[in-house]
Design an enzyme around this catalytic site. Structure first.
Site: not given
Length: 332
Positions: A129, A194, A328
């Site tokens: 992305r 992640k 974030r």
């Protein structure tokens, strides 16, 4: 035709032999392949040039530490449900490609590609992305793209990347993967790092008949060297739940995603919102939303029925719809 590496395809026989992780002598490899030991050595050196971590065991031969669980069409197809089989247009497995998203998008733009699924053991230009690259060392993850055509315009696809995230968590849950969470708008996290990402790309008439490419990258066993260029904390399945077969997991992912794509124009994100909220990594926590030119801070209050993030700020409630913004955790 998809862009793949013919040299790597030619090396597949020796790679298949080494995939078991056992030590194989150059002589035994040559006997099976019908080539000389010198020819075997040349092939092994070529494998190393693709980042495949060969180990030489003095006096005994060569091995791939830990082996490789290679994707095979038969292995994936064996795990598909009847419904998924009916929805699957074409299953494509490549050793090496520039980008599975780019290849499926090209098919869709030519009027083909509906229901096509492309897996690649390695991508040389994997896309993430906001223009980022996606690390995909050979056999280190499950990287694939699905093409799907819709009638009714892009508005039917609101929240789709979030729904895809829910589908990924459901597939992982089938294998008992612990501590799975979701990060708006398109990441799967595990233990605060992640694990997987989703990239959607659109083509066609955005107000009528359009198509979407759903790209997924899931870390399975990333070498440390490959992770050095990742710009955020990451994790892979081998660190939290080793031993999951890649073919079995690939099938489960398709069993979740293809039915989702079939029903999404009718159900929309509303059918997935509650499940997404329950897995929201930052629910109720201070976060920072940033675009290229502006930044907002506030408390994550979940998402609405369109998949927009609800941010409670000192100046009131704001909604963000993905696009070119990132989230974030806010740090004092």
């Amino acid at each position: 035709m998809p862009v793949s590496d013919s040299a790597l395809r030619q090396l597949r026989p020796v790679l298949d032999l080494l995939a078991d992780g056992e030590v194989h002598s150059g002589e035994s490899l040559g006997a099976v392949l019908g080539v000389s030991r010198a020819a075997v050595w040349k092939q092994l050196k070529k494998l190393e040039s693709y980042g495949i971590p060969l180990e030489s065991v003095k006096g005994r031969g060569y091995r791939l530490p830990g082996g490789l669980d290679l994707l095979v069409a038969e292995g994936i197809e064996a795990g598909l449900t009847p419904r998924t089989r009916a929805l699957l247009g074409e299953l494509i497995l490549l050793d090496r490609v520039d980008s599975t998203n780019a290849q499926i998008l090209a098919r869709l733009e030519k009027g083909r590609g509906h229901g096509a699924v492309m897996f690649a053991e390695q991508q040389t230009a994997g896309r993430g992305r906001r223009g980022r690259s996606w690390a995909s060392p050979f056999g280190g993850g499950i990287n694939f793209s699905i093409g799907w055509q819709f009638n009714g315009g892009v508005q039917l696809l609101e929240g789709l990347s979030l729904a895809v995230g829910v589908a990924l968590t459901r597939a992982l849950a089938e294998f008992g993967v612990p501590d799975i969470r979701l990060k708006w708008p398109n990441d799967v996290w595990c233990r605060g790092r992640k694990l997987a990402g989703v990239l959607l790309e659109l083509s066609g008439d955005l107000t009528d008949r359009c198509a979407v490419v759903v790209g997924v990258g899931l870390n399975v066993g990333l070498p440390e060297a490959s992770g050095e260029n990742i710009d955020q904390p990451w994790i892979d399945l081998n660190r939290v739940h080793p031993g999951i077969g890649r073919n079995e997991l690939a099938a489960s992912l398709l069993n979740q995603l293809l039915p989702l794509l079939e029903t999404y124009p009718v159900e929309g994100f509303a059918a997935y919102r509650e499940a997404w909220q329950q897995l929201d990594q930052f629910s109720g926590r201070p976060v920072r939303i940033a675009s290229a030119r502006q930044e907002w801070t506030g408390v994550d209050r979940g998402v609405d029925d369109t998949g927009a993030l609800i941010l409670e700020t000192d100046g009131g409630v704001k909604r963000f719809y993905g696009g070119e913004v990132s989230l974030r955790e806010a740090v004092d």
